[in-house]
Design an enzyme around this catalytic site. Sequence first.
Site, PDB file in Angstrom:
ATOM      1  CE  LYS A 554      -1.413  -1.137   3.773  1.00 49.50           C
ATOM      2  NZ  LYS A 554      -3.337  -0.952   3.913  1.00 49.50           N
ATOM      3  CE  LYS A 560      -2.241   4.140   3.041  1.00 52.81           C
ATOM      4  NZ  LYS A 560      -3.602   3.366   3.427  1.00 52.81           N
ATOM      5  CE  LYS A 666      -7.811  -3.695  -4.805  1.00 56.70           C
ATOM      6  NZ  LYS A 666      -6.798  -2.821  -4.836  1.00 56.70           N
TER       7      LYS A 666
END
Length: 822
Positions: A554, A560, A666
């Site tokens: 990502k 994150k 995903k």
Amino acid sequence: GMQCEDDRTGIGVETLKRAFLDNLFYVQGKFPALATKHDYYMALAYTVRDRLLQRWVNTAAIYTQQGSRTVAYLSAEFLMGPHLGNNLINLGIYNQVQQAMTELKLDLKELLAKEEEPGLGNGGLGRLAACYLDSLASLEIPTLGYGIRYEFGIFDQLIRNGWQVEKTDKWLRYGNPWEIARPEWAVSVKFGGRTEAHKNAQGRYRVRWIPHKVVLGIPYDTPILGYKVNTANTLRLWKAEAPESFDFEAFNRGNYYGAVDQKVTSENLTKVLYPNDETYEGKQLRLEQQYFFVSCALQDMLRIMLRQKLPLEQFHEKFAVQLNDTHPAIAVAELMRLLLDEHDMDWEPAWEITQKTFGYTNHTLLPEALEKWSLKLFSSLLPRHLEIIYEINWRFLEQVRHKFGTDEGRIGRLSLIDENDGKFVRMAHLACVGSHKINGVAALHSELLQKTTLLDFYEFFPEKFTNITNGVTPRRWIVLSNPKLTNLITSCIGDNWIKHLEDVQRIETYAEDPGFQQEWQQIKRENKVNVAEILLDRTGVKVDPDSLFDIQVKRIHQYKRQHLNILHAITLYNQIKQNPNLDITPRTLIFAGKAAPGYYIAKLIIKLINSVAEVVNKDPDIGDRLKVVFLPDYNVKNSQPIYPAADLSEQISTAGKEASGTGNMKFAMNGALTIGTLDGTNIEIRNAVGAENFFLFGLTTEDVGALRLTGYRPREYYKENPQLKQAIDQIASGYFSHGDRSLFKPLVDLLLDKDPFMLMADYQPYIDCQQQVSQTYRDRDRWLQMSILNTARMGKFSSDRAIREYCQQIWKVQPVPVQLAA
Ligand code: 26R
């Protein structure tokens, strides 16, 4: 009997071969002995394009005939990924084409690899737009995607000496077979200058805008085919050009360079995508880009209405316009301007139409991502729009006073103009006031929007607010990326799940079947071997396909927490070093992602990952028990093999910071288990797959808020936790930087003094949870069962479900099936 297929539309293997060789000759101007791999790719692309055009032209004809209600999806980013493979899947001709290529002694995989992807986006928001276009076409919803045809998309990432280096992405270098220019539909866009009052035919006051410059917008159209339907919608991207290629006056004065100057400046407008993700910069060119494509789009919609002889009072009945974040929010003022100034409408009807037209999707709560433009810049570029915004604001704040009385605090918070510290136009406020629906992208995110960022708006018009949890398209993210898993699932339950992902639940009955488990494991292993080869090729690091593949891919961002993941890597390394015979579950940690070029700490995190990798990977004491790899240049194309090869998906953002996440979906669809916080869509994924099939750790959003309030002291965690202290001390002491103590000092200081994303507080729970992961992985049957159940229960996270919700709750739009003319 004999049947003759048309070379432009037929899908038999012989026809495809013939059409392919014909395109090689007549489009590429080559014969096989001279053709390069790229020529073959182009010939195949044109062969596929012919088959798309048949559907595209029929779709356009039917939409025109029926005057269909249409979704207009306005987005500054569309991260489409390579088109060829996806179009083969959606046309349902992947196998025939593969056979045709094999018979011509060509390898379809090699040709697919030749496509330069249009990287016209940064990350989540741009890729979401691409998934939504796939679902809209697959659900047969008339749609136009409107955006910018950047000449340079997101930069290509190189890793040099462990640092990110940016290289321009020249995606158009070898031509783009998927687009068709439509210069006949060019529009003019004005910038700068001043306004003046005049009277219209009825003697009413109107405003005229006398611009300082005019730029031409040229549309480039790409067909977007749905899965196994005839619907082919349009992605319409705008390129900026000078109104005339030469300033003839200047040219005649002998000033050739001056004459091309204007052309160069105009074309700069759509040169390059801003590579910032979640950090707003008040750059003039960025506002110019936003206004440019929005004005082009709205003028295009008005042209369509006039062509279909629809009165402009029906604008909101013809078009449902969605604002993908605030990047296109200037559309609210632009539609008003077009209706008032250019089409002579009065304020009240124009405003009613405008509000009924727009919906606004918010994609982030991070305060540093909220767009606001200084009045100085705004008034110099868009003087008329500022007048309109003042009028909207004045009328809006009157209504606020009417509902809540004179509460100056509330009025200041709601105003479209921020007057706290300099004066700014708040784009989120413009989007809220100008739209009839406002949505967040996950249940938690929508709740936090209402409770925090947009609380005052929620109190003023609660009925506008709703949630639509994001989704991703199973066509690209399962069928195209993971053909082996696709075949296994289809062999058990048929192929209906590809259109109706809820159906994939039916594989649950096989979750404990040893034969099915065996095949499931075999496929995962083959997908891991594939990624091991890619890693060896791109990084020179050899990894063990039997180790646990633990993946975080990502954008690189502090929230994150890639650096939390690397603290775990260092911890495992130290455990092995302290006990060289330690029987741990072997792991391969894979990272990939780009950092914004100006985001210093994110770039330092990339350097840290590579520095830890260098030490870990060459240590003979570690062997195959731990490897750390950073795969360069993460993009859609490079990501497709990654998701199918994951055992563990890292979704470890600080609770309350990740609006939704879509990578999490995903991975889980492809049978990876998630280690994650209660953030974004992780919460809903955990609810769907079952708490027992999800590795949860960390502070909740509430905990984060409470800890901040009581005074967060990150250094205390470090002092009291020997493992954590050792890891941080190693980073600080130069253990991973050839003795250089200054290199990572900014990162270490940030973690010990401020730690804005609370890694220190979440460290031990994360390490403990990872220990659970390692234990569980050793129980092969249990892991396989969990993996199968993850895929089986991901039905909700198809973008088809999300788009159905947008259609029902926001757009009020119905499918329009397309039949091919005989
Ligand atoms: C203004 C500017 C520099 C800017 C801000 C934010 C540019 C780009 C962004 C990207 C934001 C809006 C984004 O991509 N958000 C992501 O949207 C995804 C799709 O909804 C979510 O899954 C993801 O959690 C969120 O970060």
